[in-house]
Design an enzyme around this catalytic site. Structure first.
Site, PDB file in Angstrom:
ATOM      1  N   ASP A  25       0.884  -1.261   0.076  1.00  0.00           N
ATOM      2  CA  ASP A  25      -0.003   0.165  -0.075  1.00  0.00           C
ATOM      3  C   ASP A  25       0.818   1.359  -0.003  1.00  0.00           C
ATOM      4  O   ASP A  25       2.296   1.278   0.080  1.00  0.00           O
ATOM      5  CB  ASP A  25      -1.027   0.103   1.172  1.00  0.00           C
ATOM      6  CG  ASP A  25      -2.150   0.987   0.924  1.00  0.00           C
ATOM      7  OD1 ASP A  25      -2.262   1.661   0.068  1.00  0.00           O
ATOM      8  OD2 ASP A  25      -2.570   1.168   2.065  1.00  0.00           O
ATOM      9  N   LYS A  26       0.178   2.385  -0.268  1.00  0.00           N
ATOM     10  CA  LYS A  26       0.763   3.880  -0.356  1.00  0.00           C
ATOM     11  C   LYS A  26       0.169   4.357   0.743  1.00  0.00           C
ATOM     12  O   LYS A  26      -1.042   4.404   0.940  1.00  0.00           O
ATOM     13  CB  LYS A  26       0.654   4.441  -1.629  1.00  0.00           C
ATOM     14  CG  LYS A  26       1.429   5.551  -1.676  1.00  0.00           C
ATOM     15  CD  LYS A  26       0.360   6.904  -2.403  1.00  0.00           C
ATOM     16  CE  LYS A  26      -0.676   7.072  -1.510  1.00  0.00           C
ATOM     17  NZ  LYS A  26      -1.148   8.560  -2.108  1.00  0.00           N
ATOM     18  N   HIS A  27       0.805   5.194   1.434  1.00  0.00           N
ATOM     19  CA  HIS A  27       0.328   6.225   2.642  1.00  0.00           C
ATOM     20  C   HIS A  27       0.760   7.536   2.234  1.00  0.00           C
ATOM     21  O   HIS A  27       2.137   7.745   2.004  1.00  0.00           O
ATOM     22  CB  HIS A  27       0.527   5.886   3.949  1.00  0.00           C
ATOM     23  CG  HIS A  27      -0.143   6.966   5.047  1.00  0.00           C
ATOM     24  ND1 HIS A  27      -1.163   6.952   5.177  1.00  0.00           N
ATOM     25  CD2 HIS A  27       0.676   7.961   5.522  1.00  0.00           C
ATOM     26  CE1 HIS A  27      -1.587   8.104   5.848  1.00  0.00           C
ATOM     27  NE2 HIS A  27      -0.598   8.424   6.306  1.00  0.00           N
ATOM     28  N   SER A  28       0.008   8.727   2.080  1.00  0.00           N
ATOM     29  CA  SER A  28       0.450  10.024   1.915  1.00  0.00           C
ATOM     30  C   SER A  28       0.144  10.794   3.367  1.00  0.00           C
ATOM     31  O   SER A  28      -0.777  10.636   4.042  1.00  0.00           O
ATOM     32  CB  SER A  28      -0.344  10.529   0.791  1.00  0.00           C
ATOM     33  OG  SER A  28      -0.333  12.141   0.982  1.00  0.00           O
ATOM     34  N   THR A  36      -9.192  10.585  -0.072  1.00  0.00           N
ATOM     35  CA  THR A  36      -9.467   9.755  -1.108  1.00  0.00           C
ATOM     36  C   THR A  36     -10.841   9.105  -0.963  1.00  0.00           C
ATOM     37  O   THR A  36     -11.783   8.947  -1.960  1.00  0.00           O
ATOM     38  CB  THR A  36      -8.571   8.256  -1.134  1.00  0.00           C
ATOM     39  OG1 THR A  36      -7.177   8.965  -1.097  1.00  0.00           O
ATOM     40  CG2 THR A  36      -8.847   7.601  -2.118  1.00  0.00           C
ATOM     41  N   ARG A  52      -5.521  13.269  22.062  1.00  0.00           N
ATOM     42  CA  ARG A  52      -4.390  14.067  21.563  1.00  0.00           C
ATOM     43  C   ARG A  52      -4.798  15.130  20.979  1.00  0.00           C
ATOM     44  O   ARG A  52      -4.151  16.420  21.323  1.00  0.00           O
ATOM     45  CB  ARG A  52      -3.673  13.298  20.369  1.00  0.00           C
ATOM     46  CG  ARG A  52      -2.604  12.031  20.885  1.00  0.00           C
ATOM     47  CD  ARG A  52      -2.114  11.398  19.515  1.00  0.00           C
ATOM     48  NE  ARG A  52      -1.503  11.986  18.838  1.00  0.00           N
ATOM     49  CZ  ARG A  52      -1.179  11.565  17.202  1.00  0.00           C
ATOM     50  NH1 ARG A  52      -1.822  10.655  16.911  1.00  0.00           N
ATOM     51  NH2 ARG A  52      -0.580  12.427  16.562  1.00  0.00           N
ATOM     52  N   SER A  76       0.343   6.210  15.195  1.00  0.00           N
ATOM     53  CA  SER A  76      -0.907   6.114  14.699  1.00  0.00           C
ATOM     54  C   SER A  76      -1.274   5.594  13.367  1.00  0.00           C
ATOM     55  O   SER A  76      -2.097   4.946  12.779  1.00  0.00           O
ATOM     56  CB  SER A  76      -1.392   7.641  14.818  1.00  0.00           C
ATOM     57  OG  SER A  76      -2.776   7.918  14.147  1.00  0.00           O
ATOM     58  N   LYS A 115      -2.147   1.562  11.899  1.00  0.00           N
ATOM     59  CA  LYS A 115      -3.255   1.576  11.021  1.00  0.00           C
ATOM     60  C   LYS A 115      -2.804   0.774   9.627  1.00  0.00           C
ATOM     61  O   LYS A 115      -3.528  -0.195   8.983  1.00  0.00           O
ATOM     62  CB  LYS A 115      -3.987   2.721  10.596  1.00  0.00           C
ATOM     63  CG  LYS A 115      -4.851   3.179  11.864  1.00  0.00           C
ATOM     64  CD  LYS A 115      -5.336   4.486  11.548  1.00  0.00           C
ATOM     65  CE  LYS A 115      -4.446   5.843  11.681  1.00  0.00           C
ATOM     66  NZ  LYS A 115      -5.253   7.086  11.935  1.00  0.00           N
ATOM     67  N   LYS A 116      -1.740   1.188   9.177  1.00  0.00           N
ATOM     68  CA  LYS A 116      -1.314   0.751   7.765  1.00  0.00           C
ATOM     69  C   LYS A 116      -0.869  -1.039   8.149  1.00  0.00           C
ATOM     70  O   LYS A 116      -1.177  -1.738   7.304  1.00  0.00           O
ATOM     71  CB  LYS A 116       0.185   1.341   7.489  1.00  0.00           C
ATOM     72  CG  LYS A 116      -0.425   2.816   6.494  1.00  0.00           C
ATOM     73  CD  LYS A 116      -1.071   2.405   5.487  1.00  0.00           C
ATOM     74  CE  LYS A 116      -2.305   3.330   5.265  1.00  0.00           C
ATOM     75  NZ  LYS A 116      -3.287   2.967   3.937  1.00  0.00           N
TER      76      LYS A 116
HETATM   77  N1  URA Z   1      -2.805  10.928  10.291  1.00  0.00           N
HETATM   78  C1  URA Z   1      -3.091   9.913  11.280  1.00  0.00           C
HETATM   79  O1  URA Z   1      -3.652   8.962  10.853  1.00  0.00           O
HETATM   80  N2  URA Z   1      -2.567  10.043  12.516  1.00  0.00           N
HETATM   81  C2  URA Z   1      -1.846  11.004  12.986  1.00  0.00           C
HETATM   82  O2  URA Z   1      -1.501  11.101  14.039  1.00  0.00           O
HETATM   83  C3  URA Z   1      -1.500  12.248  11.904  1.00  0.00           C
HETATM   84  C4  URA Z   1      -1.952  12.131  10.758  1.00  0.00           C
END
Ligand code: URA
Length: 474
Positions: A105-108, A151, A199, A214, A218-219
């Site tokens: 996967d890609k995360h931006s 997205t 937070r 964080s 998730k990734k």
């Molecule tokens: N995106 C996230 O999912 N978590 C963060 O803490 C900041 C950006």
């Protein structure tokens, strides 16, 4: 003493002095946070919360204190890996083992007009469909918030497109099409939901350690074998300086690699909107144009970024000998129409109506538009890209708080990039909205932020730096 009970107050005392927590302490913290969240949900529903053992309890004040101590003192590599891992397994996770595929996967970190996910998923999926070994993209994405787009909001402008697949259907869609594009399920990484909200209230969002835990929890819950991170730098970036973006990228690469996922981070420029359009449907339209073989000059940066990021994903998945050869392959997959074929397949699997792609321009129906023109002759020198993102949001394309509705047709079209020579009266941006009254403020914001100068400013290169396990300390 082995087996002794862990108390939140002891974690707070240790961390406030900057001492390293043990793995058991980090895991206990996350365990109690999840139980705290479950109690709050039960209370919210008017149910009687289950009675917790004293050792399972943590108060809101104690969670806040631990977050602030982490914010102040940071985490060691080991602590960060333990925190990320405990968060990753705090709820349900995706299990790709039965798919026999290389999951990538890609995360931006978020940008303006950055729609590369919409190109990358079908490019990589096309390689998965047509070439062995198998490669698939289990893409879990977010929604627009603040000045950056999301997205899911873009995909949901396609009539019928279902982004709430759930993990069982995600596996089926991956098997059928090699890419699934969906939102986070309520049970995936519940610890992050609770910690993120806390937070937000305690001024600890900006900690690079907490951001890494964080994002990466998730990734990694997607069961990834490879991950490519697009970490933005520049005036539209989430992190305020190049150094802070780079530090975050290093933490994410080392955390991914320590978890056994091949990870690369590309530091990429976000000084102006990416591509031709910034909004929701108009971004889908831009990608459909590209996949159908129409390469508008304003889309050149988007195509370059998408093929480079895809190239890394293809390289990790064994489809090319180098990331550069992967980028070349990605471009060929785009140019051959294979990515478009794959896109149609993916959209149909999500119950989206593919007939609108026959004439995507006709589907763009803003009620109002206005053109911002160059006030003088000269070169487009720059803009505050965050401000441009806020203008897009105010036109109706984004949201200031989770749950707000977004408009499908609001947004902007860019007619010039930094360094372009403009004559007085040349268009710079066209603004679109579904409400005439929403045009005035974004117009003023864009007018105020755009700078034109007599001398040409050289734009920053798109790719500033690439970080991998070979360049970061693990
Ligand atoms: N995106 C996230 O999912 N978590 C963060 O803490 C900041 C950006």
């Amino acid at each position: 003493m082995p087996g002794h009970a862990i108390h939140p107050i002891d974690i707070i005392r240790k961390k406030r002095h900057g001492e390293e927590l043990s793995q058991a302490e980090v895991e206990h913290f996350v365990h109690t946070v999840v139980l705290y969240g479950e109690q709050k949900i039960a209370e919210g529903r008017g149910e009687h919360p289950t009675l917790l053992a004293a050792t399972d309890k943590i108060s809101e004040a104690q969670i806040a204190a631990i977050l602030m101590a982490i914010f102040q003192h940071g985490l060691s590599h080991r602590e960060l890996a333990w925190l990320t891992n405990a968060m990753r397994y705090s709820g349900e996770t995706f299990d790709a083992s039965s798919l026999n595929t290389f999951t990538v996967d890609k995360h931006s970190t978020g940008g303006v007009g950055d729609k590369s996910s919409l190109l990358i998923a079908p490019i990589v999926a096309a390689a998965g469909l047509e070439m062995s070994p198998s490669i698939s993209v289990p893409m879990i994405s977010g929604r627009s918030l603040g000045h950056t787009g999301g997205t899911l909001d873009k995909l949901e402008t396609i009539p019928g497109f279902d982004t709430q697949l759930g993990l069982v259907r995600m596996a089926e869609v991956l098997r059928e099409t090699h890419a699934a594009m969906m939102g986070q399920t309520p049970k995936l990484v519940p610890a992050d939901r609770i910690l993120y909200a806390m937070r937000d209230h305690t001024g600890t969002v900006e900690s690079p350690f907490l951001i890494t835990a964080s994002i990466m929890s998730k990734k990694l819950a997607e069961d990834l074998k490879g991950l490519v991170l697009d970490v933005k730098v520049g005036s539209g970036a989430f992190m305020p300086t190049y150094e802070k973006s780079k530090f975050l990228a290093e933490l994410m690469v080392s955390t991914g690699e320590l978890a056994g996922t091949r990870t690369a981070a590309l530091l990429t420029t976000m000084d102006e909107p990416m591509g031709r359009f910034s909004g929701n449907w108009i971004e889908v339209w831009e990608c459909v144009d590209i996949m159908q073989g129409r390469r508008h000059p304003m889309s050149a940066d988007l195509i370059e970024l998408s093929t480079i990021l895809s190239g890394w994903m293809l390289y990790f998945g064994g489809k090319s000998a180098t990331p550069e050869a992967g980028a070349q392959l990605a471009d060929e997959i785009l140019a051959s129409g294979a990515a478009y074929k794959s896109w149609l397949h993916i959209v149909a699997a999500h119950k989206g109506d593919t007939s609108i792609f026959t004439n995507p321009a006709a589907f763009h129906k803003p009620k109002a538009s206005r053109v911002l023109k160059a006030s003088r002759t000269g070169y487009l020198a720059g803009m505050d890209c965050t401000e441009v993102g806020w203008a897009v949001q105010r036109l109706g394309a984004g949201r200031t708080k989770p749950g707000d509705p977004v408009s499908a047709h609001a947004g902007i079209e860019s007619h010039a990039k930094i360094g372009t020579h403009l004559k007085i009266g040349d268009p710079i941006f066209t603004l679109f909205s579904e409400d005439e009254a929403l045009l005035a403020e974004p117009y003023r914001m864009l007018e105020a932020t755009v700078a034109i100068s007599d001398t040409r400013t050289e734009p920053q290169p798109l790719i500033r730096e690439i970080l991998t396990r070979d360049t970061v300390s693990l």
